[in-house]
Design an enzyme around this catalytic site. Structure first.
Site, PDB file in Angstrom:
ATOM      1  N   GLY A  73      36.308  44.024  43.902  1.00  0.00           N
ATOM      2  CA  GLY A  73      36.342  43.069  44.998  1.00  0.00           C
ATOM      3  C   GLY A  73      37.749  42.599  45.271  1.00  0.00           C
ATOM      4  CG  MET A 130      39.447  36.825  44.238  1.00  0.00           C
ATOM      5  SD  MET A 130      38.710  35.185  44.014  1.00  0.00           S
ATOM      6  CE  MET A 130      39.696  34.551  42.673  1.00  0.00           C
ATOM      7  CG  ASP A 175      31.476  35.186  49.376  1.00  0.00           C
ATOM      8  OD1 ASP A 175      31.205  35.465  50.563  1.00  0.00           O
ATOM      9  OD2 ASP A 175      32.157  35.936  48.648  1.00  0.00           O
TER      10      ASP A 175
END
Length: 348
Positions: A120, A122, A234
């Site tokens: 992803g 991060m 999210d």
């Protein structure tokens, strides 16, 4: 140029020729990871992470390369700090960018890495085994390109903090954290199955009862999180794992926020996935648990119809559509949709 396991005492810039990056593991034949040509920087992973060489670097033909010794590299990063960020970006690009990467087979923090599971903005997630107990876990590594981003680092560590305080069967359990390779790893529960995003892509619209079963579990876990003062922020199909029994696990609390702790959010800051965002998120307004449930409604429509509720290609068109938007009629979502399900969508 360098052998796996050697001391990482320099890096190179290739001027001409091709260098093959080859990984050796206990359980496989040597694996070609990549081929690097002119202007490539190689050997940077060992130098940046202060670990031994992670793979062989072998000339596939005549190669001319400039060698940068470790001491000179350190001096350059002192004189020009942006150099460290440049190298960190490259390390982040090379670690976790393909299923079989240089961390495969490595032991970090007492865990042997098997393979990459996902990547992803991060972090990179790997399947791994505890070398002492053989327990299977998921390791989430903070990507090296955010090591110098203080806010992103705080978000990553906050995810571990939040998950260690929550206990719900539909949440991935967090075991511990450790530092390695000049970054941070989260050790969590390993979950079999596929993301809801992958299931939608493969199967399209879902039978109503199955969709309601999955969304009921999501609503339950979000209600629990909200009771603990946590807003996820999210919620999207890519953050929901579904196993063979249609049991879900809600993942990725990197953007989650305690209602009483908002210092990581700046006014007007856009965080999350626009397709599933409430209007207040898109416009930088105050985000509450209601925003999570707006995302629930977006996902439920997608499960029932087989297509996203909002299909804009960019943020501007997405925002314009949202400002003028109202919930479609029941039959536009699905023919003969149960009125009770439509009522849930209206509530979302």
């Amino acid at each position: 140029l360098g052998r796996q396991g050697d001391v990482a005492d320099s890096l190179w810039v290739i001027q001409s020729g091709v260098v093959e990056i080859i990984l050796h593991t206990d359980n496989a034949h040597p694996q070609l990871i990549s081929r690097c040509g002119p202007y490539s920087i190689i050997g940077e992973i060992g130098v940046f992470t202060r670990e031994a060489r992670s793979a062989d670097m072998i000339a596939a033909e005549e190669v001319v390369a400039i060698e940068l010794p470790l001491e000179l590299y350190r001096q350059i990063t002192l004189d020009f700090p942006a150099t460290s960020a440049l190298i960190a970006d490259q390390v982040a690009e090379r670690l976790g960018s393909q299923e079989f990467d240089v961390l495969t087979g490595k032991v970090l923090g007492g865990y042997r890495i098997e393979r990459r599971l996902g990547r992803g903005s991060m972090g990179v997630v790997y399947a791994a085994n505890n070398v002492e107990t053989d327990e299977r876990v998921a390791l989430k590594m903070m990507k090296h390109d955010i090591v110098f981003d203080q806010e992103a680092t705080l978000r990553f560590k906050q995810e571990a903090e939040i998950l260690t305080t929550l206990d719900h069967p539909r949440l991935l359990k967090m075991h511990k954290t450790f530092s390695a390779l000049s970054t941070v790893f989260l050790v969590g529960e390993y979950c079999e199955g596929d993301t809801l995003r992958k299931i939608i892509q493969q199967q399209g619209a879902m039978e109503t009862q199955r969709a309601c079963n999955i969304m009921g579990q999501l609503i339950d876990v979000l209600h629990y999180a909200h009771q603990q003062g946590i807003v996820h922020r999210d919620v999207k199909p890519a953050n929901i794992m579904v196993n063979a029994h249609d049991e879900i696990k809600l993942m990725d609390f990197g953007l989650a926020r305690r209602k009483v702790n908002s210092e990581l959010t700046q006014a007007g800051q856009l965080l999350g996935s626009p397709r599933y965002m409430s209007l207040e998120q898109l416009t930088g307004g105050t985000v509450t648990g209601k925003s999570d449930f707006f995302a629930v409604g977006c996902i439920l429509v997608e499960l029932l119809s087989g297509k996203p509720l909002f299909q804009g290609l960019d943020l501007t068109s997405m925002l314009v559509k949202r400002l003028l938007w109202s919930l479609p009629d029941s039959n536009e979502i699905r023919a003969n949709l149960d009125p009770a399900v439509y009522e849930v969508l209206q509530g979302c």
